[in-house]
Motif scaffolding. Structure first.
Motif, PDB file in Angstrom:
ATOM      1  N   ILE A 194       0.841  -1.202   0.000  1.00 33.61           N
ATOM      2  CA  ILE A 194       0.000   0.000   0.000  1.00 33.61           C
ATOM      3  C   ILE A 194       0.878   1.256   0.000  1.00 33.61           C
ATOM      4  N   GLU A 195       0.576   2.171  -0.901  1.00 35.31           N
ATOM      5  CA  GLU A 195       1.277   3.455  -0.958  1.00 35.31           C
ATOM      6  C   GLU A 195       0.278   4.573  -0.697  1.00 35.31           C
ATOM      7  N   ARG A 196       0.704   5.537   0.079  1.00 32.01           N
ATOM      8  CA  ARG A 196      -0.167   6.664   0.418  1.00 32.01           C
ATOM      9  C   ARG A 196       0.506   7.982   0.075  1.00 32.01           C
ATOM     10  N   ILE A 197      -0.307   8.924  -0.371  1.00 31.35           N
ATOM     11  CA  ILE A 197       0.135  10.306  -0.581  1.00 31.35           C
ATOM     12  C   ILE A 197      -0.847  11.211   0.152  1.00 31.35           C
ATOM     13  N   ASN A 198      -0.317  11.984   1.077  1.00 29.89           N
ATOM     14  CA  ASN A 198      -1.162  12.855   1.923  1.00 29.89           C
ATOM     15  C   ASN A 198      -2.278  12.070   2.608  1.00 29.89           C
ATOM     16  N   GLY A 199      -1.945  10.870   3.051  1.00 31.72           N
ATOM     17  CA  GLY A 199      -2.909  10.055   3.775  1.00 31.72           C
ATOM     18  C   GLY A 199      -3.870   9.271   2.913  1.00 31.72           C
ATOM     19  N   GLU A 200      -3.881   9.521   1.599  1.00 30.94           N
ATOM     20  CA  GLU A 200      -4.796   8.831   0.691  1.00 30.94           C
ATOM     21  C   GLU A 200      -4.084   7.638   0.042  1.00 30.94           C
ATOM     22  N   ILE A 201      -4.768   6.494  -0.012  1.00 30.65           N
ATOM     23  CA  ILE A 201      -4.208   5.323  -0.673  1.00 30.65           C
ATOM     24  C   ILE A 201      -4.224   5.541  -2.188  1.00 30.65           C
TER      25      ILE A 201
END
Length: 274
Positions: A194-201
């Motif tokens: 799982i990768e997240r950017i600014n808390g979003e998956i």
């Protein structure tokens, strides 16, 4: 495959000739060539590049940036007066850079370069479109490597599934699956993928990129076919009889091995080919 790996090693260890990597933008061509150069580099080898841009600097290699005033052709022509062993020309973009690459290969250099074509055999007609005579192509081209990148499946959460039987029937015409083949698709995501950017998956169920290759090894028979202006269909038949596997077969092999999802390659596998 292992045989392709050793064929490529044989090519990059040649003293002269031209090796061309091809594929669409973002398919990893430059990364592969830099891996070749890293394998060859050392204090006893003189390696010069002409790049736009310089993506990564390696030891023992003289990386040179192409500019508006000094393009690939102009920069590469200046290398004819230098005692280089290996020259990397970032891309053949026009007739001038194509002619220069061929001239460098004819004058005792090993030339690595890239070009935009859809497969390894398309390199021949692409060079001819730049007004390179078939005799010069046959005399200098020693190998053509087509490359694609496909999103890999996360080995920790990938899910087994059964594709539509009609799809299995279609792909079996290209490369029959081994007995008891298991097919996998992207999973729900796990702590590994799982990768997240600014808390979003933004991504889950996949991990890394899987390269897929198609190698045209230019031996004496393929060279003769090029020299005689044989069609790409005839050249492909000669190469296939010598064991060349195409991009579709290599992609399906990775599917059967469980590295990639059939859905991610199905469209490109069944694109028109001649």
């Amino acid at each position: 495959t292992e045989s392709m790996y050793y064929s490529v090693l044989d090519l990059i260890r040649r003293q002269n000739g031209m090796i061309i990597l091809n594929g669409p933008a973002g398919s990893g061509k430059t990364t592969t060539i830099l891996a070749f150069l890293n394998e060859l580099a050392g204090p006893n080898k003189k390696i010069i590049t002409a790049e736009d841009p310089i993506e990564r600097r390696l030891p023992y290699i003289n990386h040179v940036q192409v500019t508006d005033k000094c393009g690939f052709a102009e920069l590469s022509r200046s290398y004819m007066r230098q005692d280089a062993d290996i020259i990397f020309i970032g891309e053949i973009r026009d007739a001038a850079s194509a002619i220069t690459a061929v001239q460098l290969a004819q004058t005792g250099h090993l030339v690595l370069t890239t070009i935009h074509t859809r497969d390894s055999i398309g390199v021949v007609s692409r060079l001819q479109a730049f007004d390179i005579h078939a005799n010069f192509i046959a005399d200098t081209l020693i190998g053509s490597l087509a490359q694609r990148l496909v999103l890999g499946l996360c080995p920790y959460c990938k899910l087994e599934y059964q594709p539509d039987p009609r799809i299995i029937q279609n792909i079996s015409k290209i490369l029959p699956p081994p007995e008891n083949t298991h097919y996998f698709q992207e999973g729900p995501g796990c702590e590994k993928c799982i990768e997240r950017i600014n808390g979003e998956i933004v991504m889950k169920g996949s991990m890394g990129l899987v390269p897929i290759f198609e190698l045209l090894f230019v031996d004496s028979e393929v060279q003769e076919a090029i020299n005689r202006n044989k069609s790409r269909i005839e050249i492909r038949e000669i190469a296939r009889n010598k064991g060349m596997t195409n991009l579709a077969e290599e992609a399906l092999l990775r599917v059967y091995q469980g590295y990639i999802d059939l859905k991610s390659v199905y469209g490109s596998i069944f694109s028109p080919r001649d």
